[in-house]
Design a protein around this motif. Structure first.
Motif, PDB file in Angstrom:
ATOM      1  N   UNK A  35     118.867  77.436  69.882  1.00 15.38           N
ATOM      2  CA  UNK A  35     119.297  76.212  70.554  1.00 15.38           C
ATOM      3  C   UNK A  35     118.107  75.426  71.086  1.00 15.38           C
ATOM      4  N   UNK A  36     117.061  76.138  71.513  1.00  8.22           N
ATOM      5  CA  UNK A  36     115.893  75.460  72.085  1.00  8.22           C
ATOM      6  C   UNK A  36     115.268  74.518  71.066  1.00  8.22           C
ATOM      7  N   UNK A  37     115.190  74.957  69.815  1.00 12.37           N
ATOM      8  CA  UNK A  37     114.566  74.140  68.769  1.00 12.37           C
ATOM      9  C   UNK A  37     115.356  72.853  68.555  1.00 12.37           C
ATOM     10  N   UNK A  55     128.830  77.251  82.735  1.00 10.99           N
ATOM     11  CA  UNK A  55     128.227  77.924  81.562  1.00 10.99           C
ATOM     12  C   UNK A  55     128.202  77.064  80.305  1.00 10.99           C
ATOM     13  N   UNK A  56     129.143  76.126  80.161  1.00  7.02           N
ATOM     14  CA  UNK A  56     129.219  75.304  78.953  1.00  7.02           C
ATOM     15  C   UNK A  56     128.520  73.952  79.094  1.00  7.02           C
ATOM     16  N   UNK A  57     127.825  73.744  80.189  1.00  3.66           N
ATOM     17  CA  UNK A  57     127.277  72.413  80.444  1.00  3.66           C
ATOM     18  C   UNK A  57     126.216  72.016  79.414  1.00  3.66           C
ATOM     19  N   UNK A  58     125.479  72.985  78.865  1.00  8.40           N
ATOM     20  CA  UNK A  58     124.451  72.667  77.871  1.00  8.40           C
ATOM     21  C   UNK A  58     125.089  72.130  76.592  1.00  8.40           C
ATOM     22  N   UNK A  80     117.780  67.067  80.710  1.00 10.34           N
ATOM     23  CA  UNK A  80     118.501  68.182  81.328  1.00 10.34           C
ATOM     24  C   UNK A  80     118.390  69.428  80.453  1.00 10.34           C
ATOM     25  N   UNK A  81     118.550  69.242  79.135  1.00 10.84           N
ATOM     26  CA  UNK A  81     118.480  70.384  78.218  1.00 10.84           C
ATOM     27  C   UNK A  81     117.095  71.012  78.198  1.00 10.84           C
TER      28      UNK A  81
END
Length: 299
Positions: A85-87, A43-46, A71-72
């Motif tokens: 977060x996407x931005x 879950x924290x990989x991003x 990856x992101x």
């Protein structure tokens, strides 16, 4: 840049230690060694990928950063479309691409990502640093209109940090106005530069933080010089400049009061000269402009 919590079965203590020490080259090396071992479904990989990419950019290794930003971007489809977060991920990915290969396409992609970032409120060093990097590139390339727009995006991001980044905000505002004036010399831009100098002067006078005061004073003199040069440029072109104001000779002494005991003898100044003259960025683009050189002398 923040420290990352280690996902299960992964030891990121070396990365966190390097980040804490400001050793981003080591942090980037550790990240490259650690990334293949990490469980990509964690879950924290991003968060880890973002910090690995950020450290790689600070280390001057955008090629490495691209592995994490790719990856992101792949993870973006799993988030809500309005997730802030996407931005930031898009800015980071576009910045890495631009840093690897600065082209008109990569400049435009980063500029568009930064423009999208202005719709999000929050503290974001990634976007701020990316805006500063793109502004310097566009200024050097003489892309004045784009440089002005990017500086405006950066100033928007800097504003969210509050007083701790007010000097950065003012520097980007100066860049926005100066680039706008170079693109199209208008009395309005010259007037806004003069008004900006007054605001910075006011903040420099009242701040109690010595470091911030130093940075604000430096920014004030730079903005004030730009305002004066812009007014003179308008006069050169036969346009009406901003209203002339009698310079206040007490400003320098109020901003940088001279310490010391007046009973002591005056010091003697020795000037060290060299054959090399100081260079001015993009000097050929400003040939014929009125200008000022700002020097600092320590006694």
């Amino acid at each position: 840049l923040g420290l990352v919590a280690a996902p299960a079965h992964a030891d990121l203590r070396a990365f966190n230690a390097a980040v804490s020490a400001g050793d981003f080259r080591t942090a980037s090396n550790v990240a490259a060694e650690t990334w293949p071992q990490l469980p990509k479904a964690d879950p924290d990989i991003a968060v880890v990928a973002r910090e690995f990419a950020w450290a790689s950019m600070l280390a001057g290794e955008p090629g490495r950063a691209q592995a994490y930003t790719s990856f992101l971007i792949g993870k973006s489809s799993m988030l809500r479309p309005d997730d802030p977060a996407i931005v930031t991920w898009r800015v980071l990915d576009a910045w890495a691409t631009f840093a690897v290969r600065p082209t008109s396409a990569s400049r435009r992609a980063l500029q568009d990502a930064l423009q999208m970032r202005t719709a999000v409120v929050g503290k974001d060093l990634i976007s701020l640093r990316a805006a500063q990097a793109l502004f310097r590139d566009q200024w050097s390339a003489g892309l004045w209109r784009d440089a002005s727009a990017v500086a405006g995006s950066g100033a928007h991001v800097a504003r969210d940090f509050g007083q701790g980044f007010v000097d950065t905000f003012y520097q980007l505002e100066m860049g926005r106005l100066a680039a706008s004036f170079v693109d199209r010399a208008t009395p309005e831009a010259a007037l806004y530069l003069k008004e900006l100098a007054k605001r910075i002067y006011g903040d420099a006078i009242i701040t109690t933080d010595p470091g911030m005061r130093e940075r604000l004073i430096s920014t004030f003199f730079a903005v004030d010089a730009w305002a004066e040069a812009a007014s003179l440029r308008l006069q050169q072109q036969g346009k009406k400049g901003i209203p002339a104001e009698r310079p206040d000779p007490t400003i320098p002494s109020r901003l940088t009061p001279a310490p010391g005991n007046p009973a002591l003898p005056e010091c003697q100044v020795t000037r060290v000269s060299g054959a090399k003259q100081p260079d001015f960025p993009a000097n050929k683009k400003f040939q014929g402009w009125p200008g000022f050189a700002i020097y600092r002398l320590t006694l």
